[in-house]
Design a protein around this motif. Sequence first.
Motif, PDB file in Angstrom:
ATOM      1  N   ALA A 120      47.895  75.838  42.268  1.00 26.19           N
ATOM      2  CA  ALA A 120      46.534  76.375  42.135  1.00 26.19           C
ATOM      3  C   ALA A 120      45.530  75.271  41.835  1.00 26.19           C
ATOM      4  O   ALA A 120      44.418  75.273  42.374  1.00 26.19           O
ATOM      5  N   TYR A 121      45.919  74.337  40.994  1.00 24.54           N
ATOM      6  CA  TYR A 121      45.011  73.240  40.652  1.00 24.54           C
ATOM      7  C   TYR A 121      44.922  72.217  41.783  1.00 24.54           C
ATOM      8  O   TYR A 121      43.828  71.804  42.159  1.00 24.54           O
ATOM      9  N   GLN A 122      46.047  71.828  42.343  1.00 24.13           N
ATOM     10  CA  GLN A 122      46.062  70.747  43.332  1.00 24.13           C
ATOM     11  C   GLN A 122      45.616  71.207  44.717  1.00 24.13           C
ATOM     12  O   GLN A 122      44.879  70.493  45.400  1.00 24.13           O
ATOM     13  N   ASP A 123      46.072  72.378  45.145  1.00 26.59           N
ATOM     14  CA  ASP A 123      45.808  72.804  46.523  1.00 26.59           C
ATOM     15  C   ASP A 123      44.633  73.776  46.647  1.00 26.59           C
ATOM     16  O   ASP A 123      43.922  73.743  47.647  1.00 26.59           O
ATOM     17  N   LEU A 124      44.475  74.652  45.668  1.00 22.40           N
ATOM     18  CA  LEU A 124      43.351  75.588  45.725  1.00 22.40           C
ATOM     19  C   LEU A 124      42.089  75.017  45.101  1.00 22.40           C
ATOM     20  O   LEU A 124      40.999  75.532  45.325  1.00 22.40           O
ATOM     21  N   GLY A 125      42.241  73.985  44.278  1.00 25.87           N
ATOM     22  CA  GLY A 125      41.089  73.377  43.625  1.00 25.87           C
ATOM     23  C   GLY A 125      40.560  74.177  42.449  1.00 25.87           C
ATOM     24  O   GLY A 125      39.423  73.950  42.014  1.00 25.87           O
ATOM     25  N   LEU A 126      41.356  75.110  41.924  1.00 24.94           N
ATOM     26  CA  LEU A 126      40.907  75.855  40.743  1.00 24.94           C
ATOM     27  C   LEU A 126      40.833  74.910  39.559  1.00 24.94           C
ATOM     28  O   LEU A 126      41.619  73.963  39.445  1.00 24.94           O
ATOM     29  N   THR A 127      39.892  75.162  38.673  1.00 18.61           N
ATOM     30  CA  THR A 127      39.697  74.273  37.521  1.00 18.61           C
ATOM     31  C   THR A 127      40.082  74.928  36.198  1.00 18.61           C
ATOM     32  O   THR A 127      40.098  74.261  35.168  1.00 18.61           O
ATOM     33  N   THR A 128      40.365  76.222  36.244  1.00 16.99           N
ATOM     34  CA  THR A 128      40.792  76.926  35.042  1.00 16.99           C
ATOM     35  C   THR A 128      41.630  78.122  35.457  1.00 16.99           C
ATOM     36  O   THR A 128      41.440  78.670  36.543  1.00 16.99           O
ATOM     37  N   LEU A 129      42.558  78.491  34.598  1.00 17.80           N
ATOM     38  CA  LEU A 129      43.387  79.677  34.809  1.00 17.80           C
ATOM     39  C   LEU A 129      43.623  80.351  33.479  1.00 17.80           C
ATOM     40  O   LEU A 129      43.642  79.702  32.429  1.00 17.80           O
ATOM     41  N   THR A 130      43.801  81.653  33.544  1.00 13.92           N
ATOM     42  CA  THR A 130      44.148  82.413  32.353  1.00 13.92           C
ATOM     43  C   THR A 130      45.481  83.113  32.600  1.00 13.92           C
ATOM     44  O   THR A 130      45.950  83.188  33.732  1.00 13.92           O
ATOM     45  N   SER A 131      46.057  83.616  31.533  1.00 14.04           N
ATOM     46  CA  SER A 131      47.159  84.568  31.628  1.00 14.04           C
ATOM     47  C   SER A 131      46.766  85.733  30.743  1.00 14.04           C
ATOM     48  O   SER A 131      46.431  85.541  29.566  1.00 14.04           O
ATOM     49  N   ASN A 132      46.755  86.922  31.316  1.00 16.56           N
ATOM     50  CA  ASN A 132      46.339  88.125  30.601  1.00 16.56           C
ATOM     51  C   ASN A 132      47.606  88.863  30.182  1.00 16.56           C
ATOM     52  O   ASN A 132      48.373  89.289  31.032  1.00 16.56           O
ATOM     53  N   ILE A 133      47.787  89.012  28.882  1.00 15.98           N
ATOM     54  CA  ILE A 133      49.053  89.504  28.347  1.00 15.98           C
ATOM     55  C   ILE A 133      48.791  90.709  27.451  1.00 15.98           C
ATOM     56  O   ILE A 133      47.956  90.634  26.546  1.00 15.98           O
ATOM     57  N   VAL A 134      49.534  91.797  27.697  1.00 14.75           N
ATOM     58  CA  VAL A 134      49.372  92.975  26.849  1.00 14.75           C
ATOM     59  C   VAL A 134      49.901  92.663  25.455  1.00 14.75           C
ATOM     60  O   VAL A 134      50.909  91.954  25.312  1.00 14.75           O
TER      61      VAL A 134
END
Length: 174
Positions: A120-134
Amino acid sequence: MSLTNAPTLMTERLILRGPETRDADAVIAFLMDQDRAGGFGAYDNRPDAWRWFALNVGHWHIHGYGYFTIEDNVTGQPAGLSGIWNPDGWPEPELGWVVFEGYEGKGIAYEAALCARDWAYQDLGLTTLTSNIVPGNTRSIRLAERMGAKYERTYQNAYMGEDMLYRHPGPEAV
């Protein structure tokens, strides 16, 4: 044959690939297991679980990303799902993971999630990610924290109800 344009990613033990028709039964069985899929979005009937499988295929076509099927590279069997999820109503792109029955406790979710995050960071160029956890999903909380994610806030998820948002370190920190 993949139903999407997903790339195939390899780790030491795993193949992360796009969903295939042959994965449907394993995904549906997971989604219909109320205990195992409760923190992911369990269904009480096969048609709704099948719709989620199709939703993931569509998510790939709309966003260019979604949940990879985690394949055990020794057996060729689906072992779980991991990838980037961001349907309408989601706060932002999320890194998610689940492993199917019989694959817990082997580090598969961790290995797959690291691979998906790097992609996601290297190929999609996203700069942030979350994980949503119950709340109460201690295994996912431990995994997120092991990956360096930090609790940020609790919010009302449009689909899941109360969720805890964990923020992953950005690409410059991993």
